[in-house]
Design a protein around this motif. Structure first.
Motif, short mmCIF file in Angstrom:
data_model
loop_
_atom_site.label_atom_id
_atom_site.label_comp_id
_atom_site.label_asym_id
_atom_site.label_seq_id
_atom_site.Cartn_x
_atom_site.Cartn_y
_atom_site.Cartn_z
N ALA A 221 0.83 -1.22 0.00
CA ALA A 221 0.00 0.00 0.00
C ALA A 221 0.86 1.25 0.00
O ALA A 221 0.49 2.25 -0.61
N HIS A 223 3.76 1.51 -1.38
CA HIS A 223 4.26 1.65 -2.76
C HIS A 223 3.18 2.20 -3.68
O HIS A 223 3.45 3.08 -4.50
N TRP A 224 1.99 1.66 -3.53
CA TRP A 224 0.89 2.11 -4.40
C TRP A 224 0.67 3.61 -4.25
O TRP A 224 0.36 4.30 -5.21
N HIS A 225 0.83 4.08 -3.02
CA HIS A 225 0.59 5.49 -2.75
C HIS A 225 1.52 6.36 -3.59
O HIS A 225 1.09 7.30 -4.27
N TYR A 227 3.26 5.32 -6.15
CA TYR A 227 3.05 4.94 -7.55
C TYR A 227 1.92 5.76 -8.16
O TYR A 227 2.03 6.29 -9.25
N ALA B 39 0.13 -3.11 3.97
CA ALA B 39 -0.98 -3.82 3.33
C ALA B 39 -0.59 -4.11 1.89
O ALA B 39 0.19 -3.36 1.30
N ASN B 125 10.45 3.40 -3.00
CA ASN B 125 9.79 2.11 -2.80
C ASN B 125 10.79 0.98 -2.61
O ASN B 125 10.39 -0.16 -2.42
#
Lengths: 468, 182
Positions: A221, A223-225, A227, B39, B125
């Motif tokens: 999550a 990373h997604w943020h 991304y 998550a 990341n």
């Protein structure tokens, strides 16, 4: 504000036609799209298509080889028309590419959810079209092995910089930035899907290759943020970029003083034409792909209808520009401009002008009818007309303006030779070869973005939970 | 890598069926005082950043300053070339023709901003990272497909294996896995 708010993940209840077929779950979207790559295998139809495209691609390499052996004299260009097929094809291809960026960036910023299933495909089309476009100016240099002279670099000549006050130099920067940013945008969008393929692949080779290119993505999550925010920013950067590229392409003409080119309305006229040609090409490619791969659930009639509408709107903008060209010629009270208009409509190339009007102004008018907009094969036919028409438009702008300029003693004619045509048709083979490889090796629809269209994907609690 | 230098467990992983269940679990985990957790989902989930109190995101600032640098480099390069390095008089036209420098300045802005932004996203990341302890959990391959995961990591100050397992069981996951460090 977190960037994730910029995405609207659920299907809006007010849309009339759905953007995704009924009954889909997270798992079914995933299975259906990844199966095209992992399970379907190499079919006979794909092999035949790829084989034909590859042979045409080989014709292009043959044509380039002969060109490098003999020089640009094998083309039809002459003292009058120094830019012929090469710049016509350059503008044609790069215009086609622009629809991909429009779909992936501008429609994302405008919250158009229907873009989701066609954006990956359209971005790939952008990349391949820009690759084809880039060949022409480089080969037109005559000595393409010196193409690096176009970039600033330290050298023993003591001239580290090219001439920055020239639109052709702006093109170098615009097209190379456009190509590389589009590639990065496309790749960033692919990373999560490559991770999905890595996790679904059974063969060692597929696991390794997809694993390598997915960079170890694990869907965190945090990373997604980050991304999502870079994806949105790339969209925001690509939007003015795509407009700048075709604006600069139009400056190649507008900054000169040739009658018919020297006009301030060229940038918006060219941008509208680029989007028009590009959407026609997306339709030309998406309709057969959807049919062959059974993707009617993902590329629905709503997508076709919306693309038809954009084609109609940009087509009419282009039509307006054609009328204004005639008006400007007359209103300029300049005899060279007035002669150019006369020569364009009634001169030796009048037949091309008539064909251009039929393809680009008359053909898209059928799209006013909803029945035609929702009929895939009608759309396919109209988009073919538009692709031809947009090529003719560049031919008319370039050749007709150049072949009779100021001094009648310098008038002449121009026609493409065998080597012009083999190179032009050859680039279509190059384009299709890349496209066939893309369809075979990569997911042509973004899985993670399609999953976000399902109700409940935002994570907000709701009554009817989507079944896994 | 020496096995003794790292704890035996990377963390405890819980598997959920839907985005809403994952968001609820992340919210509960944060409220229980855990801070080192993450998550995992096949697509970005809008509510998760809020539930995890994950608001820090320097990407837009990085992109802005990279773009600014690109603009300065682009414009500076052209001004330097035309005014200092190789002034060329073309029919008396001004050397400092700044409107002619705008297109390339713009392209450099976009190029710098886009490439720096993507590299910053990957660097922050921690990617590329081909292997990760989580990949050893067989069902974790579903994290890129259709399942939703929450992992409480062992470097959290509140981490103790039994306590975390019990806590996660209370969140009603589909399954719980211990994730070992290798």
């Amino acid at each position: 504000m977190p960037a994730s708010n910029e995405f609207e993940p659920s299907v809006s209840p007010t849309s009339r036609l759905p953007v995704i077929g009924p009954g889909h779950t997270y798992a079914s979207i995933n299975e259906k799209i990844s199966a095209l790559v992992l399970l379907r295998g190499t079919t006979l139809g794909w092999l035949v298509g790829f084989g034909i495209a590859f042979m045409i691609f080989m014709m292009m390499l043959g044509s380039i080889s002969y060109l490098l052996y003999k020089g640009v004299g094998v083309w039809g260009i002459n003292n009058r028309v120094g830019w012929g097929f090469d710049i016509i094809n350059f503008v044609w291809w790069i215009g086609i590419g622009h629809a991909g960026t429009l779909i992936s960036a501008i429609l994302l910023l405008l919250h158009q959810k229907w873009r989701t299933s066609i954006n990956r495909f359209a971005e790939a089309m952008t990349l391949f079209a820009v690759a084809c476009a880039g060949l022409f100016p480089v080969l037109h240099l005559g000595r393409p092995w010196y193409a690096y002279f176009l970039f600033p670099y330290p050298n023993t000549m003591g001239m580290y910089f090219p001439q920055f006050r020239s639109p052709l130099e702006w093109d170098v920067f615009a097209v190379s930035t456009y190509a590389s940013v589009s590639l990065v945008f496309w790749y960033v969008g692919l990373i999560p899907d490559l991770a999905t393929l890595r996790d679904r692949a059974r063969s060692w080779l597929a696991k390794t290759v997809y694993g390598f290119f997915s960079l170890g993505w694990r869907g965190s999550a945090r990373h997604w943020h980050r991304y999502e925010s870079i994806y949105l920013l790339l969209a925001g950067l690509s939007t003015p970029l795509v407009l700048s590229v075709h604006t600069i392409v139009s400056f190649d003409f507008a900054v000169s003083i040739i009658p018919g080119w020297h006009a301030t309305f060229f940038p918006p006229y060219f941008v509208a034409g680029a989007i028009y040609a590009g959407f026609a090409m997306v339709l030309t490619l998406a309709i057969p792909v959807r049919w062959v791969y059974g993707l009617e659930d993902f590329i629905t009639d709503k997508h076709l209808e919306n693309m038809g509408l954009i084609t109609l709107v940009t087509g009419n903008m282009v039509g307006y520009a054609y009328i204004m060209e005639l008006f400007y010629g007359w209103y300029s009270a300049n005899e060279y401009e007035q002669f150019m208009v006369h020569n364009r409509v009634l001169g030796p190339y009048w037949a091309l002008y008539v064909a251009l009007i039929v393809c680009n102004i008359i053909a898209p008018q059928f799209l006013w009818a909803r029945r035609i907009r929702r009929n895939a094969w009608w759309l396919f036919g109209i988009s073919m007309f538009v692709s031809v028409g947009m090529w003719l438009e560049r031919y008319v702008i370039i050749v007709v303006s150049l072949h009779r300029t100021f001094l009648p003693s310098g008038w002449g004619t121009y026609a493409g030779t065998f080597w012009d045509w083999t190179l032009y048709i050859g680039t279509m083979g190059f384009f299709l070869t890349l496209l066939f490889l893309f369809i075979r090796l990569l997911p042509i629809i973004s899985m993670s973005e399609m999953q976000m269209l399902l109700p409940g994907a935002s994570g907000a609690p709701q009554k009817g939970e989507a079944k896994p | 890598m020496k096995p003794s230098s790292r704890p035996r467990y990377y963390g405890v992983l819980a598997e959920f069926e839907s985005p809403a269940a994952l968001v609820a679990a992340a919210r509960a985990t944060h409220e229980a005082g855990y801070r080192k957790y993450d998550a995992y989902s096949p697509f970005p989930i809008e509510e998760l950043a809020d539930a995890m109190h994950d608001h820090k995101n320097p990407i837009s600032k990085i992109v802005f300053f990279a773009g600014l640098t690109g603009a300065c480099v682009g414009f500076g390069m052209q001004a330097y070339a035309n005014l200092i390095h190789y002034p060329m008089n073309i029919a008396g036209r001004p050397l400092y023709a700044w409107p002619m420098f705008i297109p390339i300045t713009f392209e450099c802005t976009v190029a710098f901003a886009a490439f720096t932004g993507v590299l910053a996203m990957l660097a922050l990341n921690g990617l590329p990272r081909p292997h990760h302890p989580l990949f050893d959990v067989p069902s974790f391959s579903q994290a890129t497909q259709s399942r939703f995961f929450l992992c409480i990591e062992s470097d959290d100050p509140k981490f103790d294996l039994e306590g975390v397992r019990k806590f996660l069981e209370g969140l009603k996951p589909m399954e719980i896995h211990d994730v070992e460090n290798h």
